[in-house]
Design a protein around this motif. Structure first.
Motif, PDB file in Angstrom:
ATOM      1  N   LYS A   4      12.276   8.369  -4.461  1.00 19.63           N
ATOM      2  CA  LYS A   4      11.794   8.481  -5.773  1.00 19.63           C
ATOM      3  C   LYS A   4      12.341   9.671  -6.508  1.00 19.63           C
ATOM      4  O   LYS A   4      12.446   9.775  -7.786  1.00 19.63           O
ATOM      5  CB  LYS A   4      10.384   9.060  -5.499  1.00 19.63           C
ATOM      6  N   ILE A  17       9.929   1.113  -6.721  1.00 19.79           N
ATOM      7  CA  ILE A  17       9.424   2.238  -5.733  1.00 19.79           C
ATOM      8  C   ILE A  17       9.581   3.459  -6.191  1.00 19.79           C
ATOM      9  O   ILE A  17       8.620   4.233  -6.248  1.00 19.79           O
ATOM     10  CB  ILE A  17      10.667   2.315  -4.658  1.00 19.79           C
ATOM     11  N   LYS A  18      10.485   3.714  -7.354  1.00 13.57           N
ATOM     12  CA  LYS A  18      10.400   4.875  -8.000  1.00 13.57           C
ATOM     13  C   LYS A  18       9.241   5.351  -8.975  1.00 13.57           C
ATOM     14  O   LYS A  18       8.809   6.315  -9.288  1.00 13.57           O
ATOM     15  CB  LYS A  18      11.708   5.131  -8.850  1.00 13.57           C
ATOM     16  N   LYS A  19       8.717   4.160  -9.292  1.00 18.07           N
ATOM     17  CA  LYS A  19       7.497   4.092 -10.191  1.00 18.07           C
ATOM     18  C   LYS A  19       6.032   4.527  -9.655  1.00 18.07           C
ATOM     19  O   LYS A  19       5.095   4.664 -10.391  1.00 18.07           O
ATOM     20  CB  LYS A  19       7.328   2.975 -11.163  1.00 18.07           C
ATOM     21  N   ILE A  20       6.153   4.278  -8.076  1.00 17.71           N
ATOM     22  CA  ILE A  20       4.975   4.623  -7.339  1.00 17.71           C
ATOM     23  C   ILE A  20       4.390   5.887  -7.550  1.00 17.71           C
ATOM     24  O   ILE A  20       5.041   6.880  -7.267  1.00 17.71           O
ATOM     25  CB  ILE A  20       5.187   4.154  -5.827  1.00 17.71           C
ATOM     26  N   GLU A  21       3.107   6.107  -7.866  1.00 18.49           N
ATOM     27  CA  GLU A  21       2.286   7.189  -7.858  1.00 18.49           C
ATOM     28  C   GLU A  21       0.897   6.933  -7.285  1.00 18.49           C
ATOM     29  O   GLU A  21       0.562   6.112  -6.942  1.00 18.49           O
ATOM     30  CB  GLU A  21       2.161   7.765  -9.428  1.00 18.49           C
ATOM     31  N   GLY A  22       0.335   8.250  -7.039  1.00 15.92           N
ATOM     32  CA  GLY A  22      -1.054   8.061  -6.151  1.00 15.92           C
ATOM     33  C   GLY A  22      -0.905   7.725  -4.876  1.00 15.92           C
ATOM     34  O   GLY A  22      -0.046   7.697  -4.254  1.00 15.92           O
ATOM     35  N   GLU A  23      -2.048   6.945  -4.801  1.00 12.42           N
ATOM     36  CA  GLU A  23      -2.325   6.221  -3.213  1.00 12.42           C
ATOM     37  C   GLU A  23      -2.967   4.786  -3.514  1.00 12.42           C
ATOM     38  O   GLU A  23      -3.773   4.699  -4.621  1.00 12.42           O
ATOM     39  CB  GLU A  23      -3.098   7.048  -2.479  1.00 12.42           C
ATOM     40  N   LYS A  24      -2.461   3.951  -2.833  1.00 12.10           N
ATOM     41  CA  LYS A  24      -3.256   2.717  -2.770  1.00 12.10           C
ATOM     42  C   LYS A  24      -3.653   2.350  -1.248  1.00 12.10           C
ATOM     43  O   LYS A  24      -2.461   2.008  -0.678  1.00 12.10           O
ATOM     44  CB  LYS A  24      -2.487   1.317  -3.502  1.00 12.10           C
ATOM     45  N   ARG A  25      -4.755   2.352  -0.918  1.00 10.82           N
ATOM     46  CA  ARG A  25      -4.982   2.431   0.488  1.00 10.82           C
ATOM     47  C   ARG A  25      -5.587   1.027   1.084  1.00 10.82           C
ATOM     48  O   ARG A  25      -5.862   0.200   0.268  1.00 10.82           O
ATOM     49  CB  ARG A  25      -5.924   3.380   0.945  1.00 10.82           C
ATOM     50  N   LEU A  26      -5.335   0.674   2.506  1.00  9.03           N
ATOM     51  CA  LEU A  26      -5.926  -0.409   2.582  1.00  9.03           C
ATOM     52  C   LEU A  26      -7.233  -0.942   2.268  1.00  9.03           C
ATOM     53  O   LEU A  26      -7.606  -2.191   1.858  1.00  9.03           O
ATOM     54  CB  LEU A  26      -5.685  -0.567   4.341  1.00  9.03           C
ATOM     55  N   LEU A  27      -8.035   0.049   2.329  1.00  9.51           N
ATOM     56  CA  LEU A  27      -9.415  -0.362   1.849  1.00  9.51           C
ATOM     57  C   LEU A  27      -9.465  -0.667   0.300  1.00  9.51           C
ATOM     58  O   LEU A  27     -10.674  -1.382   0.009  1.00  9.51           O
ATOM     59  CB  LEU A  27     -10.271   0.734   2.342  1.00  9.51           C
ATOM     60  N   LYS A  84       5.438  10.284   0.933  1.00 12.49           N
ATOM     61  CA  LYS A  84       5.047   9.464   0.378  1.00 12.49           C
ATOM     62  C   LYS A  84       5.275   8.171   1.113  1.00 12.49           C
ATOM     63  O   LYS A  84       6.448   7.820   1.149  1.00 12.49           O
ATOM     64  CB  LYS A  84       5.089   9.193  -1.101  1.00 12.49           C
ATOM     65  N   ILE A 133      15.403  -0.241  -5.865  1.00 13.78           N
ATOM     66  CA  ILE A 133      14.601   0.929  -5.783  1.00 13.78           C
ATOM     67  C   ILE A 133      13.633   1.179  -6.971  1.00 13.78           C
ATOM     68  O   ILE A 133      12.953   2.213  -6.914  1.00 13.78           O
ATOM     69  CB  ILE A 133      14.928   2.403  -5.119  1.00 13.78           C
ATOM     70  N   TRP A 150      -7.544  -2.679  -1.096  1.00  9.31           N
ATOM     71  CA  TRP A 150      -7.209  -4.093  -1.483  1.00  9.31           C
ATOM     72  C   TRP A 150      -8.207  -5.201  -1.807  1.00  9.31           C
ATOM     73  O   TRP A 150      -9.360  -5.157  -1.312  1.00  9.31           O
ATOM     74  CB  TRP A 150      -6.477  -4.687   0.122  1.00  9.31           C
ATOM     75  N   LYS A 151      -7.629  -6.094  -2.900  1.00 12.06           N
ATOM     76  CA  LYS A 151      -8.459  -7.102  -3.435  1.00 12.06           C
ATOM     77  C   LYS A 151      -7.890  -8.413  -3.277  1.00 12.06           C
ATOM     78  O   LYS A 151      -6.491  -8.425  -3.511  1.00 12.06           O
ATOM     79  CB  LYS A 151      -8.838  -6.693  -4.772  1.00 12.06           C
ATOM     80  N   PHE A 192       0.787  -1.125   0.082  1.00 13.50           N
ATOM     81  CA  PHE A 192       0.161   0.043  -0.132  1.00 13.50           C
ATOM     82  C   PHE A 192       0.923   1.103   0.112  1.00 13.50           C
ATOM     83  O   PHE A 192       2.114   1.187   0.406  1.00 13.50           O
ATOM     84  CB  PHE A 192      -0.915  -0.102   1.243  1.00 13.50           C
ATOM     85  N   TRP A 193       0.183   2.346  -0.495  1.00 10.04           N
ATOM     86  CA  TRP A 193       0.944   3.544  -0.365  1.00 10.04           C
ATOM     87  C   TRP A 193       0.099   4.742  -0.135  1.00 10.04           C
ATOM     88  O   TRP A 193      -0.750   4.808  -0.908  1.00 10.04           O
ATOM     89  CB  TRP A 193       2.060   3.617  -1.502  1.00 10.04           C
ATOM     90  N   LYS A 215      17.833  -0.265 -10.237  1.00 14.66           N
ATOM     91  CA  LYS A 215      18.698   0.845  -9.675  1.00 14.66           C
ATOM     92  C   LYS A 215      18.762   0.498  -8.197  1.00 14.66           C
ATOM     93  O   LYS A 215      17.672   0.072  -7.671  1.00 14.66           O
ATOM     94  CB  LYS A 215      17.793   2.238  -9.942  1.00 14.66           C
TER      95      LYS A 215
END
Lengths: 438, 438
Positions: free
Chosen positions: A426, B425-435, A398, B422, B437-438, A390-391, B398
């Motif tokens: 990042k 990790i460098k590509k992570i954008e936005g958010e992905k929250r616990l709720l 972040k 990394i 999850w699928k 999750f992030w 990297k």
């Protein structure tokens, strides 16, 4: 001059004929013997010239490589003498493995030399395709650095260092690194148009690879053979697989009942008898590097009072706590019954207090999301998932939160929450290498 | 209608006069008493209306806040009764701290309510400046979630859970989270032009904050008071600082010689006497949530056979090895004498074998860069540096390599190499929250 040309033309025709015969399905061993006789009749200095002309005339890389194999067989038989050494150890003995890899390395260095030396005579498509082949060869050779050299540096050298033989490993490692650097240099050059440089570096690399084989076969391996006990070779055999091999797969014929001995368990100083049995090359190398031969064996005990034995080392509880606290990530561990057992100290992103120790994780989470926590843990316990990432954005940072199933031999031990601020990561671009440090 | 208006105009004039007097330097206590009398003569429902008109007429936020303070004093005296509770505990007692924070929370909720309710009457600059003030207020209130609520959730609740009182903490936590969510909602709204919604959400948030104070003062704190021993309050006091406080600094008058008791050490079941002393509100809440009152105390022992006691928890050696192996980073630790003591197992970026255990780190590095390694370690040992970061490109990935000084109470224990890939990790954008999850 015309006679010489005619003569070479004749030899070339003969070699082409041989290559056709190899493809025709005639008795391979017989053709190979005939092939060797032709090759033997050509001066070793002339072979690369003829080979490069064949390449220019359109003989495929695969056929040239085939010819190379046969060429190398001759080289092996007459020069390396490695076969004799190889035969001394049963398949699977670490020294046999090393000698066997060196046979492969010589063969590949020869191929490299062939292509590199032929380069300047080529033009157009032939040149481009040879460059491409050359690139493939060098990429293949890089594996030597990750395997053969790496095993020596990480597994074999420590046994010599414990006995005070530091200089020889250091010299070999330095030369390994020069070879690694030259491989990278060649790969960087290969898309330039500086063909002369490519050719020179390629040939130099080939001769360094062969020189290293010589040093290993004549200095390092005989030294290991004189000094190391069976238990030490047993331990080496057990570790070798972790790093891997260059183009060979060690056999399993070598069996040993000896107790494996790790370098940090070695208490042996070099005996007079051993000293007299060491290869003359080693003694010379040592004299050159150290002036005189004074050995300072390393007899330090690894294990201290209070040390906890872990899978890969020994740590004191204070060291474990301090290591986990200083890591630029936060971890929290819940056991297989979902109870909080441990969290890392130090500066944390999400504060934790010791009052949560022993608490069921379900009670440590906002009630709204507990059902998701339970779903993830269920998937971990059933072995359906190993992680959940999750992030989130938090106060301009972040934050990456990873839940990881912790298992030992497949058995679920619990789950780890692994949290880090990835904002600065990042932004990392380019490289900053050890040698850039100020 | 006109009489009512007149009446309100009169009260407003009176209030303005009072504000002027406060600034004029007249005896503050006297003016405050006078002020209180004016405020008491105005219906509590009417006060926000008058206050918002004052804002519209240009009375500054600071003056309104000043008036609010006095307003809150009245509220405190007549409604909360918290002063009486506060006086029962010496400064520094965790319950006093909680009650004191609630006084601040009520005051700030009142201010929030004032601004939120005045909003719809304002236009232009006055509106914009009030929105800005409102934003500042809500950002300030968010600290309640990180401190006051967080301490309850992480430090106080576990003591109730051990006694089987799970439902009440869960209800409070859910309501805390609703408040946190409403704070975020309000912050997201504040730059919209939906002033009505902003006003409604602001007023609703204020009333939820006050409702929570009521629940805590009347249910949670009396319950803690009845059930917890002095040692438990001592342990709470020791942890509280780690999370921090809302607008107050606990005193040091409360001293206790009791042995601190962590939640996982609690073996107490609730006695009949305690049950009879619990606040009536709690009993009602429990009945509502659980149908009947059945308590399942949690008597689990935290510490197991073979557990290693760490700074923040207990782990078995196998768990330590498995945790360090599963982490998506590689670590290697060298002790204060530069010897390799431990490296993490699992899939690694740079392979390590147990043969390097006990080896001086200088012998584990390419000879070319050893002098830099020594410089870094020197800087760590002298305390001049705490870390050194490097990043390199390797086979399309990297790799971030961090060297970290490991210390305990300032004493150098060794250095940690902390390495991670990394690239992803460098590509992570936005958010992905616990709720999500699928």
């Amino acid at each position: 001059m015309s006679e010489l040309l005619d003569n070479r033309e004749m030899k070339k025709e003969k070699l082409k004929e041989m290559l056709k015969k190899l493809h025709s399905g005639e008795d391979e061993e017989k053709v190979k013997e005939e092939f060797k006789n032709v090759l033997r009749s050509i001066s070793p200095l002339e072979i690369p010239l003829i080979e490069q002309e064949l390449v220019a005339e359109g003989v495929s890389a695969r056929e040239i490589a085939r010819m190379c194999d046969i060429h190398v067989e001759i080289f092996r038989e007459s020069v390396s003498g490695a076969e004799k050494e190889i035969a001394k150890f049963p398949p699977g003995h670490p020294l046999r493995t090393l000698y066997e890899e060196n046979v492969e390395i010589i063969k590949d260095a020869e191929i490299l030399n062939l292509y590199a030396s032929s380069l300047l005579k080529l033009k157009g498509n032939a040149l481009q395709s040879t460059l491409k082949t050359l690139e493939g060869i060098v990429r293949g050779l890089k594996v030597i650095g990750y395997t053969h050299y790496n095993r020596e540096e990480m597994i074999d050298f420590p046994y010599l260092e414990r006995r005070g033989l530091n200089a020889v490993p250091a010299v070999l490692w330095r030369k390994h690194d020069e070879i690694r650097a030259e491989m990278n240099k060649l790969l960087n050059l290969i898309h330039s148009e500086n063909y002369e440089e490519i050719s020179n570096v390629g040939q130099d690399l080939a001769s360094r690879l062969i020189d290293m084989v010589f040093r290993e076969n004549n200095i390092l391996y005989p030294t290991l053979q004189v000094l190391l006990s069976e238990g030490e070779f047993k331990a080496i055999r057990m570790q070798d697989d972790e790093i891997g091999y260059y183009k060979i797969k060690p056999g399993n014929e070598w069996k040993s009942e000896a107790k494996p001995i790790m370098p940090y368990e070695v208490r042996d100083e070099i005996t007079a008898e051993q000293l007299l049995s060491l290869p003359q090359h080693l003694i010379e190398e040592m004299k050159k590097n150290m002036g005189d031969i004074k050995l300072h064996p390393d007899l330090r005990e690894l294990r201290r009072e209070g040390d906890i034995e872990l899978e890969n080392g020994y740590l004191l509880p204070d060291e474990i706590s301090a290591i986990l606290a200083i890591m630029p990530v936060d971890v929290t561990f819940i056991d297989s019954e979902d109870r909080v057992r441990f969290f890392s100290g130090g500066e944390r992103i999400f504060t934790r207090t010791n009052t949560v120790l022993g608490r069921p994780v379900q009670l440590c989470h906002p009630p709204k999301s507990v059902h998701i926590v339970n779903k993830i843990l269920q998937a971990f316990k059933k072995g359906e998932r190993d992680k959940a990432d999750f992030w989130i954005d938090m106060q301009g940072r972040k934050i990456l939160i990873q839940y990881l199933a912790v298992r030992k031999n497949g058995k679920y031990l619990g789950a780890l929450e692994f949290t880090q601020d990835i904002m600065d990561i990042k932004k990392i671009e380019g490289e900053k290498r050890l040698l850039d440090w100020k």
